[in-house]
Design a protein around this motif. Structure first.
Motif, PDB file in Angstrom:
ATOM      1  N   ASN B  90      37.638  30.557 -21.737  1.00 26.84           N
ATOM      2  CA  ASN B  90      37.664  31.682 -20.804  1.00 26.84           C
ATOM      3  C   ASN B  90      37.616  31.144 -19.383  1.00 26.84           C
ATOM      4  O   ASN B  90      36.655  30.460 -19.005  1.00 26.84           O
ATOM      5  N   PRO B  91      38.636  31.422 -18.570  1.00 26.48           N
ATOM      6  CA  PRO B  91      38.619  30.914 -17.190  1.00 26.48           C
ATOM      7  C   PRO B  91      37.656  31.684 -16.290  1.00 26.48           C
ATOM      8  O   PRO B  91      37.395  31.266 -15.164  1.00 26.48           O
ATOM      9  N   LEU B 140      38.830  26.941 -12.915  1.00 26.72           N
ATOM     10  CA  LEU B 140      39.891  26.270 -13.663  1.00 26.72           C
ATOM     11  C   LEU B 140      39.407  24.997 -14.352  1.00 26.72           C
ATOM     12  O   LEU B 140      40.207  24.242 -14.894  1.00 26.72           O
ATOM     13  N   GLY B 141      38.097  24.775 -14.343  1.00 25.42           N
ATOM     14  CA  GLY B 141      37.571  23.513 -14.860  1.00 25.42           C
ATOM     15  C   GLY B 141      37.908  23.219 -16.306  1.00 25.42           C
ATOM     16  O   GLY B 141      37.966  22.066 -16.710  1.00 25.42           O
ATOM     17  N   GLY B 142      38.134  24.264 -17.081  1.00 22.51           N
ATOM     18  CA  GLY B 142      38.396  24.052 -18.501  1.00 22.51           C
ATOM     19  C   GLY B 142      39.789  23.541 -18.814  1.00 22.51           C
ATOM     20  O   GLY B 142      40.043  23.067 -19.919  1.00 22.51           O
ATOM     21  N   TYR B 143      40.708  23.646 -17.851  1.00 23.80           N
ATOM     22  CA  TYR B 143      42.070  23.205 -18.132  1.00 23.80           C
ATOM     23  C   TYR B 143      42.826  22.767 -16.884  1.00 23.80           C
ATOM     24  O   TYR B 143      43.946  22.270 -16.976  1.00 23.80           O
ATOM     25  N   GLY B 144      42.231  22.939 -15.715  1.00 26.62           N
ATOM     26  CA  GLY B 144      42.943  22.645 -14.473  1.00 26.62           C
ATOM     27  C   GLY B 144      43.308  21.180 -14.338  1.00 26.62           C
ATOM     28  O   GLY B 144      44.398  20.846 -13.874  1.00 26.62           O
ATOM     29  N   SER B 209      35.523  15.848 -24.077  1.00 27.91           N
ATOM     30  CA  SER B 209      34.453  16.703 -23.596  1.00 27.91           C
ATOM     31  C   SER B 209      33.159  16.224 -24.230  1.00 27.91           C
ATOM     32  O   SER B 209      33.172  15.656 -25.322  1.00 27.91           O
ATOM     33  N   SER B 210      32.065  16.452 -23.541  1.00 23.51           N
ATOM     34  CA  SER B 210      30.798  15.964 -24.054  1.00 23.51           C
ATOM     35  C   SER B 210      29.680  16.856 -23.570  1.00 23.51           C
ATOM     36  O   SER B 210      29.759  17.465 -22.496  1.00 23.51           O
ATOM     37  N   THR B 211      28.642  16.909 -24.349  1.00 19.89           N
ATOM     38  CA  THR B 211      27.461  17.654 -23.919  1.00 19.89           C
ATOM     39  C   THR B 211      26.657  16.853 -22.912  1.00 19.89           C
ATOM     40  O   THR B 211      25.700  17.354 -22.342  1.00 19.89           O
ATOM     41  N   THR B 255      46.905  21.273 -22.814  1.00 20.60           N
ATOM     42  CA  THR B 255      46.513  21.772 -24.131  1.00 20.60           C
ATOM     43  C   THR B 255      45.301  21.000 -24.650  1.00 20.60           C
ATOM     44  O   THR B 255      44.351  21.584 -25.174  1.00 20.60           O
ATOM     45  N   ALA B 256      45.343  19.690 -24.502  1.00 20.43           N
ATOM     46  CA  ALA B 256      44.201  18.864 -24.928  1.00 20.43           C
ATOM     47  C   ALA B 256      42.948  19.245 -24.146  1.00 20.43           C
ATOM     48  O   ALA B 256      41.854  19.329 -24.712  1.00 20.43           O
ATOM     49  N   ASP B 257      43.108  19.483 -22.861  1.00 17.80           N
ATOM     50  CA  ASP B 257      41.976  19.822 -21.999  1.00 17.80           C
ATOM     51  C   ASP B 257      41.329  21.133 -22.457  1.00 17.80           C
ATOM     52  O   ASP B 257      40.105  21.214 -22.623  1.00 17.80           O
TER      53      ASP B 257
END
Lengths: 162, 298
Positions: B90-91, B140-144, B209-211, B255-257
């Motif tokens: 969710n952006p 946009l952090g999730g895919y930018g 991605s990591s916690t 897509t990977a992001d």
């Protein structure tokens, strides 16, 4: 003429001896069947996910080409479901893992869909090398933070430490 | 032999471009300058940390008039990922990040987080005439970064480069080394200067991605830039009892992001059909148990 017959007869005898002494493909096929092992018990329906146990310490000195490590491992998925694995590993002369075999939850089946997706084999060397040997352009990981972020965190932590 | 351009700083992280095509130092220097401008231009235009960026304007005023095609495509893609992931991606998590103190000044001063996540399908309306935002704040952090990596790869191709690798803060896109796959190394989520596995990329994007990364602690409470959209009330320290690293490959870096964050929050098997359809493969590393589990053909 008798001499020719004798010679022909010797030749025939030699050929006959050779026929019985030289192994034929059929003989090789008559070799005893391989002994059933865990590897050979894989069937079409038993799709096993390969997993590697990642070591960040050097492996102990071992005899090359033999199965030397057998571990029972518990792993958690990000959804916090827990599963048991029996892992066997084969290691070569250079302490590199060349084969990994994994049995999930002590059964031939699978306990959840996450495992059922792992058809085929995934084998990879277990590497625990320091990044200093690698160009940073080739390193894949969660976002490296800039100095600004790290400094901000440090500044925030300092009053708490004091 | 390849040339790695000098590292660049953009979008809060470090960027590398490795070129395998034959080129001299002069061409390399020129390309480095062009790449820097390209990254800077994107950041000025789309970073929510830049007060005059298009995203800041949209977040502050609720509208962009006569948006350009790139902006339309960028935000439309966010809506697609939202649908594809069943709302996990969710952006519109900007308000939550701000509430955690992940703001322009990295103040890390937490406030009360909103209790829900607006849907970008309803709160964000996109047309050639305007883009309107009626709820939430865009981040946009999730895919930018993945998007920017893909755009940069097109930029390099337009300039005649065929063989290259782009690394933006650990997310990547790589063509090949004269049709040979390019080895990359998966960073250990917690141990510094250590990698856990080697893999390759060939005409693929990669993201992780990591916690563990980008987290902070205030008054005994832990925060992360990872927002769990499945549970609005969950504190980031509850994200996992164990520490995980997720590594994802896909035909495109964007897509990977998008999937790397999604798979940190939700179970991969939930999305398996779509992951297979979109040729997305992944690996999960559990730091505590030291195990790496990967999907076929990762």
């Amino acid at each position: 003429m008798p001499i020719v017959v004798v010679i022909l007869g010797v030749i025939i005898i030699i050929m006959g001896v050779a026929f019985f002494l030289i192994p034929r493909p059929a003989d090789e096929a008559a070799l005893p069947p391989p002994v059933a092992t865990e590897e050979n018990n894989r069937t079409e329906t038993m799709e096993i996910a390969e997993e590697q146990t990642v070591e960040t310490e050097p492996l102990p000195s071992i005899t090359p080409g033999t199965i030397t490590l057998q571990e029972n491992v518990t792993y958690l998925t990000p959804a916090r479901t827990e599963h048991q694995l029996a892992v066997t590993m084969t290691v070569d002369n250079n302490n590199i893992v060349t084969d990994v075999n994994v049995v999930y939850d002590e059964t031939n089946g699978f306990s959840n869909g996450h495992q059922e997706r792992f058809d085929g084999l995934y084998k990879a060397e277990v590497i625990g090398k320091p990044l200093s040997e690698i160009s940073l352009s080739r390193v894949g990981g969660a976002s490296l933070t800039t100095d600004a972020f790290n400094e901000a965190v440090r500044n925030m932590l300092e009053p708490q430490v004091n | 032999m390849s040339i790695v351009l000098p590292p660049l700083s953009a979008l809060g992280t470090v960027w590398y471009v490795e070129l395998f095509d034959s080129l001299n130092q002069e061409k390399a220097d020129e390309t480095s300058g062009l790449v820097r401008l390209f990254l800077t231009d994107f950041e000025e235009k789309y970073s929510r940390f830049k007060p005059h960026s298009l995203i800041s304007t949209l977040n502050n005023t609720g509208a962009l008039i006569n948006p350009d095609q790139t902006t339309i495509a960028l935000l439309t893609l966010a809506q697609k990922f939202y649908r594809d992931t069943g709302g996990i991606f969710n952006p519109l998590i900007g308000e939550h990040l701000l509430a955690r103190g992940y703001d322009t000044n990295y103040s890390f001063t937490p406030k009360t987080e909103p209790s829900d996540f607006p849907s970008p399908l309803t709160a964000l309306s996109i047309s050639r005439e305007s883009i309107k935002l009626t709820a939430g704040q865009i981040d946009l952090g999730g895919y930018g970064k993945g998007w920017l990596i893909d755009q940069l790869s097109l930029f390099l191709r337009d300039r005649g480069f065929q063989y290259f690798l782009i690394n933006g803060g650990g997310d990547m896109y790589a063509t090949s080394n004269y049709d040979e796959p390019i080895p990359i190394y998966l960073e250990h989520p917690t141990l510094p200067n250590t990698y856990i596995a080697e893999t390759t990329l060939k005409n693929q994007g990669f993201a992780a991605s990591s916690t563990e990364k980008r987290r902070w602690q205030v008054a005994g409470k832990k925060y992360s830039h990872i927002v769990d959209t499945t549970n609005p009330t969950k504190n980031s320290s509850d994200l996992n009892n164990d520490t995980f690293g997720i590594y994802v490959k896909a035909p495109l870096a964007v897509t990977a992001d998008a999937w790397s964050t999604t798979l940190l929050i939700s179970k991969p098997e939930t999305h398996q059909a779509l992951l297979t359809q979109e040729q997305v493969t992944h690996a999960t590393f559990n730091v505590q148990s030291g195990t790496l589990i990967s999907s076929p053909n990762f």
